[in-house]
Design an enzyme around this catalytic site. Structure first.
Site, mmCIF file in Angstrom:
data_model
loop_
_atom_site.group_PDB
_atom_site.id
_atom_site.type_symbol
_atom_site.label_atom_id
_atom_site.label_comp_id
_atom_site.label_asym_id
_atom_site.label_seq_id
_atom_site.Cartn_x
_atom_site.Cartn_y
_atom_site.Cartn_z
ATOM 1 C CB SER A 52 40.490 31.605 41.832
ATOM 2 O OG SER A 52 41.532 31.838 42.362
ATOM 3 C CB ILE A 57 35.735 38.860 37.543
ATOM 4 C CG1 ILE A 57 35.717 39.244 36.319
ATOM 5 C CG2 ILE A 57 33.884 38.642 37.911
ATOM 6 C CD1 ILE A 57 35.259 38.616 35.183
ATOM 7 C CB CYS A 58 36.972 35.997 42.115
ATOM 8 S SG CYS A 58 36.737 34.717 40.797
ATOM 9 C CB SER A 59 39.927 40.532 43.486
ATOM 10 O OG SER A 59 40.062 41.288 44.453
#
Length: 164
Positions: A52, A57-59
């Site tokens: 997501s 972490i994804c950002s």
């Protein structure tokens, strides 16, 4: 064994290996148009896969690959998640990133199933990096064992930079 939030997860499909030819996919862009591998024909592709876009972490993964690799010749950086295209568009706006290619597998999960990225228990994509040459031949893969950890940025960035 892959874990998410400390629990084992299972996948459908077969993980891509170096040397495989990636099958075409159909994903939804932030403008609700459909995108496939054919839309990036003749380009090298760095496909950054995240659960997501709205997590730290994804950002970080999305921002890092776009900052480090978006200027490479004949290369596109594509981030794929299960987020709705509206959420992806909102994230781009909030982060001030206008040239990020964010695609969503929310519609039918076919990308996640075909590339063995869909965590069956969560209906989210696992964290991974796939690098394809201009002919969609896989030149690098990383499927992380712990979805709550970072990918190996240095290895992936180096793999993208050495593609001829």
């Amino acid at each position: 064994m892959t874990t998410f939030l400390g629990n084992p997860v299972t996948f459908t499909g077969k993980q891509l290996q170096v040397g495989d030819i990636a099958k075409d996919f159909l994903l939804i862009a932030t403008d609700l148009s459909q995108k496939s591998l054919k839309d990036f024909e003749g380009k090298k592709k760095v496909i950054s896969v995240v659960p997501s876009i709205d997590t730290g972490i994804c950002s970080k993964q999305t921002r890092t690959f776009n900052e480090e690799l978006s200027e490479l010749d004949n290369t596109v950086v594509i981030t794929v998640s299960m987020d709705l295209p509206f959420a992806q568009k909102r994230w781009c706006s909030a982060e001030g990133l206008d040239n990020v290619i964010l695609l969503s597998d929310f519609y039918d999960h076919s990308f996640g199933q075909e590339y063995a990225l869909l965590m069956n228990e969560w209906h989210l994509l696992t964290r991974a990096v796939l690098i394809l040459d201009e002919h969609n031949k896989v030149t690098y893969t990383e499927y992380v064992d712990n979805v709550n950890s970072d990918v190996d940025y240095e290895a992936a960035i180096n793999a993208a930079k050495i593609l001829p």
